[in-house]
Every structure is written in structure tokens, then in C-alpha cells.
Design a protein around this motif. Sequence first.
Motif, PDB file in Angstrom:
ATOM      1  N   ASP A 149     -70.238  10.812  28.866  1.00 31.65           N
ATOM      2  CA  ASP A 149     -70.494  10.186  30.129  1.00 31.65           C
ATOM      3  C   ASP A 149     -71.521   8.851  29.683  1.00 31.65           C
ATOM      4  N   PRO A 150     -71.283   7.641  29.946  1.00 27.23           N
ATOM      5  CA  PRO A 150     -72.223   6.779  29.508  1.00 27.23           C
ATOM      6  C   PRO A 150     -73.783   6.691  29.965  1.00 27.23           C
ATOM      7  N   LEU A 151     -73.981   7.608  31.154  1.00 25.15           N
ATOM      8  CA  LEU A 151     -75.186   7.464  31.533  1.00 25.15           C
ATOM      9  C   LEU A 151     -75.763   8.822  31.590  1.00 25.15           C
ATOM     10  N   ASN A 152     -75.304   9.785  30.555  1.00 22.67           N
ATOM     11  CA  ASN A 152     -75.833  11.251  30.442  1.00 22.67           C
ATOM     12  C   ASN A 152     -76.680  11.128  28.914  1.00 22.67           C
ATOM     13  N   MET A 153     -77.873  11.097  29.279  1.00 21.40           N
ATOM     14  CA  MET A 153     -78.662  10.905  28.219  1.00 21.40           C
ATOM     15  C   MET A 153     -78.686  12.164  27.357  1.00 21.40           C
ATOM     16  N   ASP A 154     -78.663  13.341  27.679  1.00 19.25           N
ATOM     17  CA  ASP A 154     -78.128  14.480  26.937  1.00 19.25           C
ATOM     18  C   ASP A 154     -77.153  14.412  25.972  1.00 19.25           C
ATOM     19  N   ALA A 209     -57.424  21.423  43.676  1.00 19.91           N
ATOM     20  CA  ALA A 209     -57.801  22.307  44.536  1.00 19.91           C
ATOM     21  C   ALA A 209     -56.664  22.913  45.280  1.00 19.91           C
ATOM     22  N   ARG A 210     -55.625  22.181  45.271  1.00 16.47           N
ATOM     23  CA  ARG A 210     -54.386  22.733  46.186  1.00 16.47           C
ATOM     24  C   ARG A 210     -54.045  23.963  45.297  1.00 16.47           C
ATOM     25  N   ARG A 211     -53.969  23.854  43.966  1.00 14.64           N
ATOM     26  CA  ARG A 211     -53.477  24.865  43.114  1.00 14.64           C
ATOM     27  C   ARG A 211     -54.550  26.004  42.601  1.00 14.64           C
ATOM     28  N   GLN A 212     -55.875  25.652  43.215  1.00 15.26           N
ATOM     29  CA  GLN A 212     -56.859  26.472  43.041  1.00 15.26           C
ATOM     30  C   GLN A 212     -57.092  26.621  41.444  1.00 15.26           C
ATOM     31  N   VAL A 213     -57.039  25.637  40.642  1.00 17.05           N
ATOM     32  CA  VAL A 213     -57.505  25.555  39.306  1.00 17.05           C
ATOM     33  C   VAL A 213     -58.841  24.877  39.315  1.00 17.05           C
ATOM     34  N   GLN A 214     -59.663  25.666  38.622  1.00 17.68           N
ATOM     35  CA  GLN A 214     -61.348  25.149  38.535  1.00 17.68           C
ATOM     36  C   GLN A 214     -61.176  23.861  37.391  1.00 17.68           C
ATOM     37  N   ILE A 215     -61.504  22.708  37.892  1.00 14.08           N
ATOM     38  CA  ILE A 215     -61.667  21.665  36.933  1.00 14.08           C
ATOM     39  C   ILE A 215     -63.078  20.810  36.994  1.00 14.08           C
ATOM     40  N   GLU A 216     -63.578  20.173  36.184  1.00 15.15           N
ATOM     41  CA  GLU A 216     -64.486  19.296  36.014  1.00 15.15           C
ATOM     42  C   GLU A 216     -63.992  18.143  35.343  1.00 15.15           C
ATOM     43  N   ILE A 217     -64.320  17.081  36.381  1.00 18.63           N
ATOM     44  CA  ILE A 217     -64.050  15.729  35.833  1.00 18.63           C
ATOM     45  C   ILE A 217     -65.140  14.770  35.172  1.00 18.63           C
ATOM     46  N   ILE A 218     -65.076  14.594  33.860  1.00 25.40           N
ATOM     47  CA  ILE A 218     -65.946  13.704  33.338  1.00 25.40           C
ATOM     48  C   ILE A 218     -65.598  12.226  33.211  1.00 25.40           C
ATOM     49  N   ARG A 219     -66.405  11.487  33.859  1.00 23.98           N
ATOM     50  CA  ARG A 219     -66.055   9.863  33.750  1.00 23.98           C
ATOM     51  C   ARG A 219     -66.801   9.339  32.520  1.00 23.98           C
ATOM     52  N   THR A 220     -65.887   8.886  31.914  1.00 20.58           N
ATOM     53  CA  THR A 220     -66.314   8.518  30.250  1.00 20.58           C
ATOM     54  C   THR A 220     -66.053   6.858  30.323  1.00 20.58           C
ATOM     55  N   GLY A 221     -66.419   6.214  29.075  1.00 18.66           N
ATOM     56  CA  GLY A 221     -66.254   4.787  28.959  1.00 18.66           C
ATOM     57  C   GLY A 221     -64.725   4.871  28.429  1.00 18.66           C
ATOM     58  N   SER A 222     -63.962   3.635  28.135  1.00 15.34           N
ATOM     59  CA  SER A 222     -62.531   3.605  27.597  1.00 15.34           C
ATOM     60  C   SER A 222     -62.437   3.882  26.461  1.00 15.34           C
ATOM     61  N   ARG A 223     -61.425   4.599  25.979  1.00 16.00           N
ATOM     62  CA  ARG A 223     -61.117   4.883  24.552  1.00 16.00           C
ATOM     63  C   ARG A 223     -60.687   3.482  23.993  1.00 16.00           C
ATOM     64  N   GLY A 224     -60.211   2.467  24.792  1.00 19.55           N
ATOM     65  CA  GLY A 224     -59.965   1.308  24.404  1.00 19.55           C
ATOM     66  C   GLY A 224     -58.497   1.121  24.037  1.00 19.55           C
ATOM     67  N   MET A 225     -57.665   2.165  24.565  1.00 20.63           N
ATOM     68  CA  MET A 225     -56.364   1.917  24.304  1.00 20.63           C
ATOM     69  C   MET A 225     -55.537   1.596  25.748  1.00 20.63           C
TER      70      MET A 225
END
Lengths: 519, 162
Positions: free
Chosen positions: A122-127, A31-47
Motif C-alpha cells: 500500500d503506497p501510503l502505508n509507512m509501516d 459480503a453476499r457469500r459471507q467470506v471475510q476479505i480485506e482489500i489492499i489497494r496497491t500500486g500497479s505491477r505494471g502489467m
Amino acid sequence: MNPIRIFISRDAASLSVGSNKIAQAITQEAARRQVQIEIIRTGSRGMMWLEPLVEVETERGRIAYGPVTLEDVSSLFHAGFALGQDNFAFAQDHALCLGRTQDIPFLKSQQRLTFARIGVIDPLNMDQYRAHGGFAGFEAASKIKPVEIIEEVVTSGLRGRGGAGFPAGIKWRTVAAAPGERKYIVCNADEGDSGTFADRMVMEGDPFMLIEGMMIAGLATGATHGFVYIRSEYPDAITTMRAAVELARRAGRLGKAFDIEIRVGAGAYICGEETALLESIEGKRGQVRAKPPLPAHQGLFGKPTVINNVLTLAAIPWILEHGGKNYAAFGAGRSRGTMPFQLAGNVKYSGIHEVAFGMSLREMIFDISGGTASGRPVYAVQTGGPLGAYFPEHLLDTKLDYEAMIAAGGMLGHGGIVVFDDRADIARQARFAMDFCAIESCGKCTPCRIGSTRGVETLDKIAADIDRTRNIALVKDLCAVMTDGSLCALGGLTPMPVISALTHFPEAFTQSPAKPRAE
Amino acid sequence: MNSEETIAIIQSECERARAFLDQKGNPRTALLPILQAIQSQFGYIDKDALPLIAQELNISQAEVRGVVSFYHDFRLEPEGQHVLKLCRAEACQSMGCESLATHMQERHGLLPGQTLPDSSLTFENVYCLGNCALAPAAMLDGKLVGRVNKEWIDQLISGVRR
Ligand SMILES: Cc1cc2nc3c(=O)[nH]c(=O)nc-3n(C[C@H](O)[C@H](O)[C@H](O)COP(=O)(O)O)c2cc1C
Ligand code: SF4
Ligand code: FES
């Protein structure tokens, strides 16, 4: 321009090292840098050693950065980590840049069938679930007869991932053949074995896959009701599974032909044992039932019941989508398919490594996990949870399959591998095994209930250098009684870590005082 | 304890269990959910709740008590305002959780099962939290913590003390 897609895990392990704070800081910095982002919360890659791990979508695929601290966020933006998916450039010169996620050797060398979507969607996104192959297994199963579903599972060679390794297809066949209009599918999500966390990651990272597996089990056996029994130590998994069941009901996938209820354990290790688990769902003390009758004949509320581990059920959708033969093409000997091994404790690269059965412990620990985290020599390895043997260095060429592990005097169990460096005091570990059994015994058999407490006392005497030779013989005797006289594997297998310690690490029982402990 | 609220919890959990099973199974199946709901509402299970539960499920009080005492999670007394559970199982042992437990005792005077004198924090053992790849692990008020060290513990305790 489309917002830049950034992926950050919401798996409990990632949260435990601050992934929420990182997500927040990235949002603010963008927001400070005025960059448009979308954060998607996923499960973990396990690393796990790379958590908190942040991935950014680019034209080349996802680029990974980790482990990210709050102080790194500004410099990541400065180095150009968020230029966007239409851009080939990324922050390749930043110290935390790991290149494309899929090229990281730890991930690249895996054969992810069960964990294919975990860390990706996203674990809870059925699509997203559907877009990544979700429900294809159920659709395939709906087009064939129940007996044919079971034949696919038999052909796959899938064995129970909860520890005992019983063929899943045979269990399902028994339940399908058992008379009765009411049958149950029970998912064992008690995951009590130390060193294991794959069930948790499935429930938090791809809950619809587990639901789909249970739906297929329902189709195959004629069961209409399912329970998932999750240990109370997993609050995030409980929340995610409840939300997923609710979403599946709203989408019409659950509720009519088959429905699922989430139940929560209450801090008893023994409730991972299948009959104790059924008692617990019925509202009783978690005491082990004598077999027969088998749960497949008289299980929950006396009705025919399939009880399977999370990983067993989670493997089912893949098997139905791709065919049992293709699953069986992976593996070694009578251990078919893949196993999400869990690399835990004192290893440099810790986490989930899903591969076909058959790799050696040595390859897993040194080639995949990079040896110990402390940089000290590997001294002992315990696989298969608290009831598993302690292996010394010279047994590390043992192959990771059910039979090979048993032949070497150990067990594969639920696939947890815990590494200890040379500061480990194996006599103390043996004492802990007895102590754990005393704490968690359901109290039904004397050798387990009383024997474990005697075991602790006797091992204490050995450590205090009281009559060592006689007391070591006494512990061995006690172990023989527990092995032969226990109703279930808690009392029956507690001797495994103890005897393996005595056999492979005799020096630990003759030295005193104890070595300095791991810091 | 608020009896009306307790009875409402008991009845709603029974109803939920029965509805899921289309009135089949045995209503006793609601016992753990009932105990969990009561404990989450009040922080512990008041002894006065036991006869109410027994009556609703049509079982003896002894049976309810037997279940409460069997499971490590249930408690009949309130705990400290915060609860810290330290994992004492093998993967965490390999990464030094025992020295953290020693630190709890030597520095903060807390053995497992004990609460700080001002009731601000209860310290407990737990055996595996599924965070074995980020050991040593702990759980603070239901939130998982990884890579735990002494500094984190010291900060936590000086933060909660009143
Ligand atoms: C003491 C004890 C603890 C167990 N804990 C678990 C557990 O936490 N999770 C699990 O899936 N199986 C556990 N098992 C194995 C179950 O009894 C049972 O074999 C399993 O749920 C069957 O499912 P599977 O065939 O898919 O493995 C345990 C067994 C014993 C004796
Ligand atoms: S061996 Fe131990 S845990 Fe298993 S049934 Fe007997 S007393 Fe219970
Ligand atoms: S052994 Fe401590 S979290 Fe698993």
C-alpha cells in the motif's frame, strides 16, 4: 479465520480501466457469500494488458487473475479464488487465472530494483514501506559523511533518467562544493514525453521512495528544501505525493532538516526542461535559460540546485542500501544499473519492464512485449519520446543503452518505447513532430519558434505532392538550422524524428494517398 | 468573481509559499499556485483577478498576463460543464486516437477547443496522459480513461447532452 487478503491496484492506469469498480464488486460479492476479505489497494505491477489485475494471497504466494471484468467476479468466487492464505488451493481452472504473480514471465524476467515494492505494498502505508526495506538507504546515508554518500552515487554509475544521461554523482558533487547556505533539491516530475509513465507509477506506487531519495540528496549536498514539480496531467500522482509528504512530516521524517513542497505544472511540455522548470517554480513563463550558469551553481532563486528526474532520485535509496558497486554490477557499457523501460502503444504485453541496460530493442519488443497488439507486422519504433528517432525493422538489434542508441541515430531518453504497426503513416508522424514543436516552443529562438511552423507547412506540401524533391531538400535544410540554432533540445532534437523518418522510411514521402489509419 | 474570496486565495497561497521558504526566495513563486487555486475555485481566471494578483506580488499586470497566456492550462473564459481531453500523442496515435478525433468531429461536430452548443462538454487535445500502455487514453473531468473507443465516446456524449 483471518480475512482473505486481496490486492487491487489504485494506480491511475488501473483506475482508468475500472479497478475501483472491480474492488467494489468483490467487496459486495464477498459480503453476499459471507467470506471475510480485506482489500489492499496497491500500486500497479505494471502489467497493463492484464489490468484490472486482482491478486489473492495464498499459502503459495499471491495468485493473479486478470483482466477482470464485472461479469467475472461471481465466477471467480465460485471457482474458489478466495479460499485464503492458509489454503494451497486456488481457482486454477478459471480462465482468468494466471498462477503465481511472481511466475508470470513478463514479471519474472525483470530485475526490479526501483520497482521492487510497486504493486506489492500500500503506497501510503509507512509501516509496509519500512517492512519492505524502506528508509534503509537513508539510515545508511546518515551513518557516513556527505562526501561518502556522493562517492557511492558516483561509483554506482547512475546517470540522469530524465533523458540527457548526465552522471548524477557529478551533479551532486558540484552542488555540494558550491558555496551558499541555502541549496535546493528539485525533482523533475514533469514527465512530458509521450510513451512514458514510469515517474507517474513511482509517485503513485511508492511515493516514500522518492521522498527518501530526495532526503538523501539533501544530506549529501547540504540542501534543506526540496520541490517536486509534477505535471498537471497527473492528478492522482499529485494527490498521492501530497499525502505522502504530509505523512512523512507527521512521522518526523520531513520538516526539520529537510522539507518538501509539491508544485504542479500548467500544461507546458517545455517546463520539463530543467531551467524552464525552475523559471516556472519562480512564478514566471517557462522560458529556457541560457547556460552557463548551470543550475548546480545558480539554480532556483539563484541558489545551487540539484535537479534530477524522478527515476534518478528513486534509484538512490537502493544504491545507498546496497552500495554503489552492486548497482553498477547491472548494465552495459557506460549505462550502469537498471532502467524501467516503458512498453507502450501497439504492443501485446504493455507496461513497465525494469531490467539492466543492454537488451536489444528486438528482444524487448518481440520476446517481452509479444509483438504488436493488432497482430500486424512491426513497422516503426520510436524510443525516447517525441524527440526520439523512428527506427525501422532493421535497426531493432540496437542495444538499449545510452551510447548504442545514439550511435544508431536515436536516443534512449526516459526509456519509453512506442511501437507502430504497418498502418502507420510515418510522413504524418514527421509532420506531428514539427507541429508538436510549434505548439510547445517556449518562443525564445527563431529556428524553433518559426522553423517548426515552416516545417509543418513544407511537410504538408510534400504530402500534397507539390514539388516533392525541392520540398524534401527544404525540410532537411530547415532541420539543419534547427539543430544548430536552438538553445535547447526541443528545437534542437525535433529534427531527429523528422530526419529519421525521411532516412528510414523514404517511401512514406513519395506515396499518396495516405494508407488507411489504425483503428 | 468574488473579490474577497479571490484576495483570500491569493493571500493564503502567498503565505504558504513564504512559510515553506522561511520568508526567503521571491514571493512571486506563489504565482502558479495562486492561478491554479483561483481556476479550481471559479472554473476560470476572471480578468478582474489579474490586478489583484499583480498588486499582492508586487509585479506588473503585464507579467501576470504573460504567465497566464504562456501555460496551456490557464483560461480566462469558463468551459463546458464537463471537459474531455483526448490524448493525441504518439503512443495513442499508434492505437488509433486520430480516428477518435475524426469521430468527434464527424459524429459530434466538435473540433479540439470547442464546446457543445448546450455548454455540456468541452473537447480538448492533450499530449500524453501517462496511460500510454492502455492507449488510446483520455481524461474526463480529471479522471483518466484507458482503452477508449467510439462507443464510449458516444455514450458519454449522449449522457451529458441536455
Ligand atoms: C524539451 C525538454 C523536455 C524535457 N522534459 C523532461 C521531463 O519531462 N522530465 C525530466 O526528468 N527531464 C526532462 N528534460 C531533461 C531536463 O532538462 C534535465 O536534463 C533533467 O531534469 C535532469 O535530471 P536527470 O539528470 O536526473 O535526468 C527535458 C529536456 C528538454 C530539453
Ligand atoms: S529551442 Fe525552442 S523551446 Fe528551446 S529555448 Fe529555443 S525556442 Fe525555447
Ligand atoms: S501517448 Fe497518449 S497517454 Fe501517453
